[in-house]
Design an enzyme around this catalytic site. Structure first.
Site, PDB file in Angstrom:
ATOM      1  N   LYS A 133       0.843  -1.220   0.000  1.00  0.00           N
ATOM      2  CA  LYS A 133       0.000   0.000   0.000  1.00  0.00           C
ATOM      3  C   LYS A 133       0.864   1.251   0.000  1.00  0.00           C
ATOM      4  CE  LYS A 133      -3.785  -2.447   0.194  1.00  0.00           C
ATOM      5  NZ  LYS A 133      -4.614  -2.576  -1.020  1.00  0.00           N
ATOM      6  N   ARG A 134       2.091   1.108  -0.444  1.00  0.00           N
ATOM      7  CA  ARG A 134       3.049   2.221  -0.539  1.00  0.00           C
ATOM      8  C   ARG A 134       3.208   2.924   0.813  1.00  0.00           C
ATOM      9  NH1 ARG A 134       3.093  -0.980  -4.146  1.00  0.00           N
ATOM     10  NH2 ARG A 134       3.039  -0.471  -6.360  1.00  0.00           N
TER      11      ARG A 134
ATOM     12  N   LEU B 180      -1.726   9.826   3.886  1.00  0.00           N
ATOM     13  CA  LEU B 180      -2.988   9.317   4.433  1.00  0.00           C
ATOM     14  C   LEU B 180      -3.498   8.139   3.613  1.00  0.00           C
ATOM     15  CD1 LEU B 180      -5.559   9.821   6.288  1.00  0.00           C
ATOM     16  CD2 LEU B 180      -6.434  11.187   4.377  1.00  0.00           C
TER      17      LEU B 180
ATOM     18  N   LEU C 294      -5.900   6.800   1.740  1.00  0.00           N
ATOM     19  CA  LEU C 294      -7.073   7.398   1.089  1.00  0.00           C
ATOM     20  C   LEU C 294      -8.204   6.394   0.941  1.00  0.00           C
ATOM     21  CD1 LEU C 294      -5.119   9.307  -1.710  1.00  0.00           C
ATOM     22  CD2 LEU C 294      -6.243  10.338   0.273  1.00  0.00           C
TER      23      LEU C 294
ATOM     24  N   GLY D  90       0.771  13.115   3.879  1.00  0.00           N
ATOM     25  CA  GLY D  90       1.102  12.723   5.245  1.00  0.00           C
ATOM     26  C   GLY D  90       2.462  12.053   5.359  1.00  0.00           C
TER      27      GLY D  90
ATOM     28  N   GLU E  82       4.609  14.840   6.028  1.00  0.00           N
ATOM     29  CA  GLU E  82       4.394  15.270   7.416  1.00  0.00           C
ATOM     30  C   GLU E  82       5.169  14.370   8.376  1.00  0.00           C
ATOM     31  OE1 GLU E  82       0.026  15.241   7.111  1.00  0.00           O
ATOM     32  OE2 GLU E  82       0.106  17.403   7.494  1.00  0.00           O
TER      33      GLU E  82
ATOM     34  N   GLU F 153      -2.556  17.039  -1.325  1.00  0.00           N
ATOM     35  CA  GLU F 153      -3.857  17.266  -0.683  1.00  0.00           C
ATOM     36  C   GLU F 153      -4.728  18.204  -1.505  1.00  0.00           C
ATOM     37  OE1 GLU F 153      -0.999  17.058   0.902  1.00  0.00           O
ATOM     38  OE2 GLU F 153      -1.249  16.179   2.886  1.00  0.00           O
TER      39      GLU F 153
ATOM     40  N   ARG G  69      -6.455  16.498  -4.208  1.00  0.00           N
ATOM     41  CA  ARG G  69      -7.372  15.427  -3.756  1.00  0.00           C
ATOM     42  C   ARG G  69      -8.613  15.986  -3.082  1.00  0.00           C
ATOM     43  NH1 ARG G  69      -5.057  11.445  -6.314  1.00  0.00           N
ATOM     44  NH2 ARG G  69      -3.006  10.770  -5.630  1.00  0.00           N
TER      45      ARG G  69
ATOM     46  N   GLY H 239      -3.354  17.555   7.544  1.00  0.00           N
ATOM     47  CA  GLY H 239      -3.891  17.407   8.905  1.00  0.00           C
ATOM     48  C   GLY H 239      -2.884  16.833   9.877  1.00  0.00           C
TER      49      GLY H 239
HETATM   50  C1  1HE Z   1      -2.707   3.685  -1.336  1.00  0.00           C
HETATM   51  C2  1HE Z   1      -2.170   4.972  -1.231  1.00  0.00           C
HETATM   52  C3  1HE Z   1      -2.768   5.853  -0.307  1.00  0.00           C
HETATM   53  C4  1HE Z   1      -1.041   3.899  -2.717  1.00  0.00           C
HETATM   54  N1  1HE Z   1      -3.821   5.402   0.400  1.00  0.00           N
HETATM   55  N2  1HE Z   1      -3.759   3.294  -0.620  1.00  0.00           N
HETATM   56  N3  1HE Z   1      -1.499  10.631  -0.888  1.00  0.00           N
HETATM   57  C5  1HE Z   1      -1.517  10.647  -2.246  1.00  0.00           C
HETATM   58  O1  1HE Z   1      -2.282  11.346  -2.849  1.00  0.00           O
HETATM   59  C6  1HE Z   1      -0.585   9.698  -2.932  1.00  0.00           C
HETATM   60  C7  1HE Z   1      -1.385   8.513  -3.476  1.00  0.00           C
HETATM   61  N4  1HE Z   1      -0.547   7.479  -4.053  1.00  0.00           N
HETATM   62  C8  1HE Z   1       0.059   7.606  -5.275  1.00  0.00           C
HETATM   63  O2  1HE Z   1       0.034   8.647  -5.902  1.00  0.00           O
HETATM   64  C9  1HE Z   1       0.762   6.403  -5.799  1.00  0.00           C
HETATM   65  O3  1HE Z   1       0.246   5.259  -5.149  1.00  0.00           O
HETATM   66  C10 1HE Z   1       2.305   6.407  -5.603  1.00  0.00           C
HETATM   67  C11 1HE Z   1       2.912   7.455  -6.542  1.00  0.00           C
HETATM   68  C12 1HE Z   1       2.701   6.719  -4.141  1.00  0.00           C
HETATM   69  C13 1HE Z   1       2.872   5.008  -5.962  1.00  0.00           C
HETATM   70  O4  1HE Z   1       2.449   4.659  -7.258  1.00  0.00           O
HETATM   71  P1  1HE Z   1       2.516   3.134  -7.719  1.00  0.00           P
HETATM   72  O5  1HE Z   1       2.164   3.104  -9.173  1.00  0.00           O
HETATM   73  O6  1HE Z   1       3.814   2.532  -7.299  1.00  0.00           O
HETATM   74  O7  1HE Z   1       1.397   2.353  -6.849  1.00  0.00           O
HETATM   75  P2  1HE Z   1      -0.200   2.337  -7.039  1.00  0.00           P
HETATM   76  O8  1HE Z   1      -0.563   1.344  -8.104  1.00  0.00           O
HETATM   77  O9  1HE Z   1      -0.761   3.700  -7.170  1.00  0.00           O
HETATM   78  O10 1HE Z   1      -0.680   1.777  -5.638  1.00  0.00           O
HETATM   79  C14 1HE Z   1      -0.331   0.482  -5.196  1.00  0.00           C
HETATM   80  C15 1HE Z   1      -1.271   0.125  -4.086  1.00  0.00           C
HETATM   81  O11 1HE Z   1      -1.079   1.020  -2.996  1.00  0.00           O
HETATM   82  C16 1HE Z   1      -2.737   0.276  -4.462  1.00  0.00           C
HETATM   83  O12 1HE Z   1      -3.470  -0.666  -3.715  1.00  0.00           O
HETATM   84  P3  1HE Z   1      -4.068  -2.006  -4.414  1.00  0.00           P
HETATM   85  O13 1HE Z   1      -4.795  -2.694  -3.297  1.00  0.00           O
HETATM   86  O14 1HE Z   1      -4.935  -1.526  -5.537  1.00  0.00           O
HETATM   87  O15 1HE Z   1      -2.862  -2.784  -4.908  1.00  0.00           O
HETATM   88  C17 1HE Z   1      -3.073   1.652  -3.991  1.00  0.00           C
HETATM   89  O16 1HE Z   1      -4.435   1.839  -3.736  1.00  0.00           O
HETATM   90  C18 1HE Z   1      -2.276   1.685  -2.697  1.00  0.00           C
HETATM   91  N5  1HE Z   1      -2.001   3.053  -2.269  1.00  0.00           N
HETATM   92  N6  1HE Z   1      -1.134   5.082  -2.095  1.00  0.00           N
HETATM   93  C19 1HE Z   1      -4.268   4.156   0.238  1.00  0.00           C
HETATM   94  N7  1HE Z   1      -2.302   7.093  -0.078  1.00  0.00           N
HETATM   95  C20 1HE Z   1      -3.602  13.800   7.910  1.00  0.00           C
HETATM   96  S1  1HE Z   1      -4.096  14.405   6.427  1.00  0.00           S
HETATM   97  C21 1HE Z   1      -2.923  13.849   5.262  1.00  0.00           C
HETATM   98  C22 1HE Z   1      -3.524  13.964   3.882  1.00  0.00           C
HETATM   99  C23 1HE Z   1      -2.738  13.240   2.836  1.00  0.00           C
HETATM  100  O17 1HE Z   1      -1.773  12.561   3.118  1.00  0.00           O
HETATM  101  S2  1HE Z   1      -3.312  13.428   1.253  1.00  0.00           S
HETATM  102  C24 1HE Z   1      -2.086  12.673   0.262  1.00  0.00           C
HETATM  103  C25 1HE Z   1      -2.443  11.248  -0.052  1.00  0.00           C
END
Ligand code: 1HE
Length: 265
Positions: free
Chosen positions: A31-32, A71, A73, A118, A121, A141, A144, A149
């Site tokens: 889940k990265r 986070l 998501l 996060g 963070e 964020e 999205r 937070g």
């Molecule tokens: C996740 C998450 C996640 C991956 N929550 N499951 N953060 C983001 O907006 C970043 C979101 N993630 C990405 O942009 C990409 O996953 C990555 C660039 C980090 C990696 O890409 P990649 O191609 O290596 O992996 P993927 O195919 O996107 O994801 C692989 C799996 O990880 C997949 O799950 P699967 O069950 O389908 O295999 C994804 O769903 C899972 N995964 N990132 C949940 N973030 C206190 S407030 C803080 C607010 C924030 O942090 S907002 C920023 C959120």
């Protein structure tokens, strides 16, 4: 010296070596290393325990090719949280990250791949950040439909300044490489972040624990104070640290001319 088996960690892995260096790994590579609520609770438990278990330094790393995708998501989407529920979740993030930043034990983050949302963070609560060539930093964020937070408005703004943080959030700007170092997101850019983090952790672990406690707690506290109060607190901390009996041997070595001099290589 004890290990962390009693904490029953699953989303984190933690081991303590003979030098008192704890390696803490985010353990959800599939889940990265996204931070779900269970991981945040494990961070609270672990970083509450670390200062009381003789740990001299921590290396914080992620399994897989990304440090942390922020986070969870998918959990957040599924949970459909109320404002109050998400506020309380954020307070647990703050609890975990405050334990790190104010715990008095040096935390060195070995970064790679995504250090986003996060995940940034989390990294910004470490005392030292080491990036490799794959590392990139972002605050997605804004794109999205979310807001930070987990303390970014304090720690990330503190690292890069208000204007850069606002730009990152408004536009999705990504920083990497030397530019990430230049703006303050990382202090080191190297080929092997974990090897460098170990070298830095070993250097920090060679300091006296009370001195490291002051470096990795007092400086952060003093940033929250008025200049007048910070100067007063600095004098009080220095009164305690600079007279510790354990420092006498180091001072004697300097006086005897057997201690290393401070010179560039
Ligand atoms: C996740 C998450 C996640 C991956 N929550 N499951 N953060 C983001 O907006 C970043 C979101 N993630 C990405 O942009 C990409 O996953 C990555 C660039 C980090 C990696 O890409 P990649 O191609 O290596 O992996 P993927 O195919 O996107 O994801 C692989 C799996 O990880 C997949 O799950 P699967 O069950 O389908 O295999 C994804 O769903 C899972 N995964 N990132 C949940 N973030 C206190 S407030 C803080 C607010 C924030 O942090 S907002 C920023 C959120």
């Amino acid at each position: 010296m004890t290990d962390f088996a009693d904490l029953n960690l699953h989303n984190l892995a933690a081991r303590l070596d003979g030098q008192g260096i704890a390696t803490v790994s985010l353990n959800r590579a599939a889940k990265r290393n996204a931070l779900d609520s269970a991981t945040v609770e494990e961070l609270v438990a672990l970083f509450s325990a670390i200062p009381r278990r003789g740990v001299r330094a921590v290396i914080l790393r992620g399994e897989g090719s990304h440090f942390c995708a922020g986070l969870d998501l998918v959990e957040h989407h599924g949970a459909d949280r109320t404002p109050a529920e998400f506020m309380h979740l954020c307070l647990r993030w703050h609890e975990a990250f405050n334990k790190m930043e104010y715990g008095g034990v040096p935390v060195i983050a070995a970064l790679k791949g995504a250090v986003v949302g996060g995940g940034l963070e989390l990294a910004s609560a470490a005392h030292v950040r080491v990036a490799d060539r794959t590392t990139y930093f972002a605050l997605p964020e804004g794109q999205r439909g979310l807001f930070t937070g987990g303390g970014a408005t304090i720690r990330v703004a503190g690292l890069v300044g208000k204007a850069r943080m606002i730009d990152m959030m408004l536009t999705g700007r990504i920083y990497q490489g030397q530019e990430a170092v230049d703006v303050g997101l990382a202090q080191y850019l190297v080929e092997d972040a974990e090897a460098k983090a170990r070298e830095l952790a070993e250097a920090a672990a060679a300091n006296l624990p009370l001195t490291n406690f002051a470096i990795c707690s007092a400086i952060s506290h003093m940033q929250n104070m008025s200049a007048l109060d910070a100067a007063y607190a600095e004098a009080v901390v220095a009164g305690v640290v600079n007279t510790q009996p354990e420092a006498r041997a180091r001072l004697k070595a300097f006086a005897d001319k057997t201690a290393a001099r401070v010179r560039p290589e």
